[in-house]
Design a protein around this motif. Structure first.
Motif, mmCIF file in Angstrom:
data_model
loop_
_atom_site.group_PDB
_atom_site.id
_atom_site.type_symbol
_atom_site.label_atom_id
_atom_site.label_comp_id
_atom_site.label_asym_id
_atom_site.label_seq_id
_atom_site.Cartn_x
_atom_site.Cartn_y
_atom_site.Cartn_z
ATOM 1 N N GLU A 72 0.836 -1.202 0.000
ATOM 2 C CA GLU A 72 0.000 0.000 0.000
ATOM 3 C C GLU A 72 0.879 1.264 0.000
ATOM 4 O OE1 GLU A 72 -3.411 0.301 0.453
ATOM 5 O OE2 GLU A 72 -3.333 2.492 0.699
ATOM 6 N N LEU A 73 1.899 1.234 0.852
ATOM 7 C CA LEU A 73 2.781 2.395 0.960
ATOM 8 C C LEU A 73 3.457 2.694 -0.370
ATOM 9 C CD1 LEU A 73 4.367 4.518 2.635
ATOM 10 C CD2 LEU A 73 6.091 2.744 2.992
ATOM 11 N N ARG A 74 3.942 1.642 -1.012
ATOM 12 C CA ARG A 74 4.688 1.869 -2.257
ATOM 13 C C ARG A 74 3.762 2.270 -3.394
ATOM 14 N NH1 ARG A 74 8.452 -3.262 -1.292
ATOM 15 N NH2 ARG A 74 9.635 -2.410 0.444
ATOM 16 N N ALA A 75 2.485 1.964 -3.246
ATOM 17 C CA ALA A 75 1.528 2.482 -4.224
ATOM 18 C C ALA A 75 1.361 3.988 -4.023
ATOM 19 C CB ALA A 75 0.189 1.775 -4.075
ATOM 20 N N ARG A 76 1.494 4.447 -2.776
ATOM 21 C CA ARG A 76 1.340 5.890 -2.511
ATOM 22 C C ARG A 76 2.645 6.639 -2.717
ATOM 23 N NH1 ARG A 76 -1.351 6.639 3.206
ATOM 24 N NH2 ARG A 76 -1.411 8.799 2.498
ATOM 25 N N VAL A 77 3.765 5.943 -2.474
ATOM 26 C CA VAL A 77 5.074 6.569 -2.679
ATOM 27 C C VAL A 77 5.813 5.755 -3.739
ATOM 28 C CG1 VAL A 77 7.196 7.337 -1.580
ATOM 29 C CG2 VAL A 77 5.076 7.238 -0.254
ATOM 30 N N GLY A 78 5.752 6.218 -4.969
ATOM 31 C CA GLY A 78 6.358 5.465 -6.065
ATOM 32 C C GLY A 78 7.832 5.784 -6.204
ATOM 33 N N MET A 79 8.492 5.010 -7.071
ATOM 34 C CA MET A 79 9.936 5.210 -7.190
ATOM 35 C C MET A 79 10.406 5.042 -8.628
ATOM 36 S SD MET A 79 12.785 3.867 -4.636
ATOM 37 C CE MET A 79 14.353 4.715 -4.592
ATOM 38 N N VAL A 80 11.357 5.897 -9.017
ATOM 39 C CA VAL A 80 11.997 5.789 -10.318
ATOM 40 C C VAL A 80 13.491 5.652 -10.055
ATOM 41 C CG1 VAL A 80 12.485 6.984 -12.476
ATOM 42 C CG2 VAL A 80 10.218 7.174 -11.437
ATOM 43 N N PHE A 81 14.107 4.715 -10.744
ATOM 44 C CA PHE A 81 15.482 4.377 -10.392
ATOM 45 C C PHE A 81 16.485 5.040 -11.315
ATOM 46 C CE2 PHE A 81 12.684 1.233 -8.721
ATOM 47 C CZ PHE A 81 13.208 0.913 -7.487
ATOM 48 N N GLN A 82 17.743 4.908 -10.901
ATOM 49 C CA GLN A 82 18.833 5.543 -11.637
ATOM 50 C C GLN A 82 18.939 5.001 -13.060
ATOM 51 O OE1 GLN A 82 22.446 5.377 -9.441
ATOM 52 N NE2 GLN A 82 23.695 6.184 -11.091
ATOM 53 N N LYS A 83 18.972 3.659 -13.141
ATOM 54 C CA LYS A 83 19.045 3.051 -14.475
ATOM 55 C C LYS A 83 17.628 2.731 -14.900
ATOM 56 C CE LYS A 83 21.138 -0.611 -16.331
ATOM 57 N NZ LYS A 83 21.254 -1.986 -15.890
ATOM 58 N N PRO A 84 17.222 3.124 -16.112
ATOM 59 C CA PRO A 84 15.872 2.754 -16.546
ATOM 60 C C PRO A 84 15.712 1.242 -16.425
ATOM 61 C CG PRO A 84 16.967 4.118 -18.194
ATOM 62 C CD PRO A 84 17.984 3.819 -17.141
#
Ligand code: ATP
Ligand code: MG
Lengths: 269, 435
Positions: free
Chosen positions: A99-111
């Motif tokens: 649930e948390l990661r749905a609210r706080v998304g993430m984009v990483f260094q390498k696509p």
């Protein structure tokens, strides 16, 4: 405990806000018994773009990964302190990280698109979180997400093709589209442009700017120019400590702390 | 002088040129070593293949003798519309012999007569009986019957007859009388060589001309099926658990070391283990594909686990991070992303493990799959043998025809192995190309 050597320090500038989106108090992070983050206190405002800068190894990524508990995936990593998303303690036992990661998304260094089709990449979050009921809704969501990332026109005819066939910049925008498809409140970006060429970087920066209308964005970057271009506030980390938080313009023109000044003038690198 | 020896330009050039020459020579030499070893390998394989094929190719044809047979009611003592029971009771044996004696009046003495009968497969009376059971209307008519030649006849006709061979190269166990009959038969155009379907439709037999590999092929398939159904899921589950979920501690290290050790254990020991466990403790019958499959499962598990683990290890961590960052749970991450990416490698490992299992003999000997079995197994609990064991059994038989069949069975086994390995390569290519 390890706290014996705990020294307190004051973060310079204005780390605190009224009605923040995320609130971090006395955060410490340990890798096994090595401490990587020391007593960090900061607020992250609603719909702001905040950039985290600092020399390599100072703990920017580590801190960022605390905010959606990605550090949980590292066995030896331990986080203490209080971290709140609005008024919810994100390290509370009752919190579901999914649930948390749905609210706080993430984009990483390498696509890192999934080795699946472009369509499936963007659809994945919606699928696992059950966001849509029908195929039509899902199609709409995907079109909307790709539109917002300026990718729709480039990929609309090849949605079924593998995402790995896109260029690096397109892949990174696809990863952003994938993240926003689940409609998070906060998006964490860890050096999202460091693998991209200047033109792709400019496109992504533009995108970050547009997204800031609806999302809170925390971006880690090595490029001070980038921090200056995209963010409204900037946090400077040094050896695991949060040295200074201020408006971006202030940090780059008139830093309060000695270390910040040394970093932005290139004496620490 | 003393300082310039090292620095002087021309000297350095000279040295470098020498060194380059040496290096190039070494490189060439090295390439040649490689080429020679490859050539040696290819020569060995070619020798093996030509040897096996030249020895075994004969087994794919069988000699038949076309004889017109009158299904005489009187001789068979059968009435107008005999029941199946009556037909079964009729003496086709003496009917067959009488018919032959009538066809070949030159057989006079007792010895000649029995030599005459021996030129045909001992199953012929039975085959004639089955013809009648199938179509009773042929009673009272004359039928052209292709009779299976006995293996001695067959071998002689295929390898010796009509060829100008030295005495020691002649393969003949036929008497002069039999050779003369054969000559007449050939002259009348009654003898013909046809593709040997018996080899593919029959199970083992004491009579070489009736022995086939159907039983062994079915046995191998059943055994491998059991192996596959058990080992693939167990191995994949083990690999996933160890790679993705298990904590890294002393216990998992210990397990890992032991899996690697198991992969190196000689297969015959798995056979002993199977004998002790499945047969002696669990009381399962000997010689059945179920037990064979269980034993081969024990044997192939380490191989598949190890290749599955390396396939999982090869999945880039960035994909796991991406999924976790999207809010996928650990299990979802594994099921949706890690497993599909690792699947080609896992399948390749599995097929190679299966190919190993297909060629395995020793552990199956231990659990009694070496018995002489004349029926094609109908299920995993019927006594059966497998291809390599069948080869082992035939290679022990003195008859020339079995020597031929041994090589032919090896060809069939190799064909299966090549198919499986190509399948592994194809699958890997195919699944990997998709993304
Ligand atoms: N998985 C890990 N295990 C142990 N130590 C780690 C791990 N990840 C990071 N560290 C340590 O934590 C400290 C902070 O690392 P972090 O990756 O957060 O730095 P960073 O500021 O993101 O650096 P960079 O700018 O180079 O990405 C470093 O000293 C690093 O060695
Ligand atoms: Mg980093």
């Amino acid at each position: 405990m390890l706290d014996t050597a705990k020294e307190t320090y004051q973060t310079a500038g204005e780390p605190f806000l009224d009605e923040p989106k995320m609130r971090v108090r006395n955060a410490d992070v340990f890798y096994a018994d090595k401490q990587a983050i020391f007593d960090v206190n900061i607020d992250i405002g609603k719909n702001e773009v905040i950039s985290m800068i600092g020399p390599s190894g100072c703990g920017k990524s580590t801190f960022l990964r605390c905010l959606n508990r990605m550090n949980d995936t590292i066995d030896i990593c331990r986080v203490t302190g209080e971290l709140f998303l609005e008024d919810q303690d994100i390290y509370d036992r009752s919190i579901d990280v999914v649930e948390l990661r749905a609210r706080v998304g993430m984009v990483f260094q390498k696509p890192n698109p999934f080795p699946k089709s472009i369509y499936e990449n963007v659809a994945y979050g919606a699928r696992i979180h059950g966001l849509t009921d029908t195929k039509v809704e899902l199609d709409e969501l995907i079109e909307k997400s790709l539109h917002r990332c300026g990718l729709w026109n480039e990929v609309k005819d090849r949605l079924e093709e593998p995402a790995t066939g896109l260029s690096g910049g397109q892949q990174q925008r696809l990863c952003i589209a994938r993240a926003i498809a689940v409609n998070p409140e906060v998006i964490l970006m860890d050096e999202p442009c460091s693998a991209l060429d200047p033109i792709a970087t400019a496109t992504v920066e533009e995108l970050i700017h547009e997204l800031s209308e609806n999302f809170t964005i925390c971006i880690v970057t090595h490029s001070m120019q980038q921090a200056a271009r995209v963010s409204s506030r900037t946090a400077y980390f040094h050896l695991g400590k949060l040295i200074e938080v201020n408006d971006t313009s202030k940090v780059f023109t008139n830093p309060e702390h000695q270390l910040t000044e040394e970093y932005i003038t290139g004496r620490i690198g | 002088m003393s300082t310039s020896t090292y620095n002087s330009g021309s000297d350095a050039d000279q040295r470098r040129a020498n060194r380059t020459k040496k290096r190039n020579a070494a490189e060439k030499r090295f390439q040649w070593y490689g080429r020679l070893s490859i050539a040696f390998g290819i020569a060995c394989v070619l020798y093996l293949f030509t040897d096996i094929i030249s020895k075994g190719i004969g087994a794919f044809t069988q000699t038949y003798i076309n004889v017109e047979i009158e299904f005489d009611r009187e001789m068979l003592r059968l009435g107008e519309a005999p029941t199946e029971k009556e037909i079964k009771a009729a003496s086709f044996n003496s009917f067959f012999k009488k018919t032959l004696r009538a066809k070949f009046p030159e057989a006079q003495s007792r010895r000649e007569k029995s030599q005459l009968y021996a030129m045909f497969s001992s199953d012929m009376p039975l085959i004639l009986r089955n013809m009648v059971i199938e179509a009773p209307s042929i009673l009272g008519t004359k039928q052209n019957v292709s009779m299976i030649a006995d293996d001695d006849f067959d071998t002689f006709f295929k390898h010796t007859y009509g060829r100008d061979l030295n005495a020691e190269d002649r393969i003949s166990r036929l008497s002069d009388f039999q050779e003369s009959i054969l000559g007449k038969l050939v002259d009348s155009g009654a003898v013909e060589k046809r593709f040997n379907t018996i080899f593919f439709t029959n199970a083992d037999s004491r009579e070489p001309e009736l022995a086939g590999i159907r039983g062994a092929i079915v046995g191998s398939i059943l055994t491998l099926l059991v192996t596959l159904i058990l080992s693939f899921p167990i191995a994949v589950a083990t690999a996933i658990y160890l790679e993705e979920f298990a904590p890294k501690n002393k216990i998992t290290d210990f397990i890992e070391v032991n899996i690697n050790n198991l992969a190196a254990v000689p297969s015959v020991i798995f056979g002993l283990l199977g004998l002790a466990m499945f047969i002696n403790v669990f009381g399962l019958p000997r010689s059945i594909p179920l037990v064979g499959g269980l034993v081969l499962t024990l044997m192939t598990l380490p191989t598949i686990i190890i290749s599955s683990r390396s396939a999982i290890k090869a999945v880039p961590p960035s994909i796991r991070e991406a999924a976790l960052g999207m809010g996928a749970s650990k299990v979802q991450t594994v099921m949706h992303h890690v497993l599909p990416s690792a699947m080609p490698g896992m399948l390749t490992g599995t097929i190679i493990g299966m190919a190993q299992a297909l060629g395995e003999t020793a552990p199956l000997l231990m659990i009694g799959m070496v018995a002489f079995i004349v029926d094609v197994p109908g299920g995993i609990s019927d006594p059966a043998t497998v291809l390599p064991v069948q080869i082992f059994l035939w290679s022990d038989s003195p008859e020339r025809a079995f020597v031929e069949k041994t090589s032919a069975a090896i060809m069939v086994l190799l064909t299966f192995l090549i198919i499986m390995n190509s399948l592994a390569v194809w699958l890997r290519k195919r699944l990997e190309r998709r993304w």
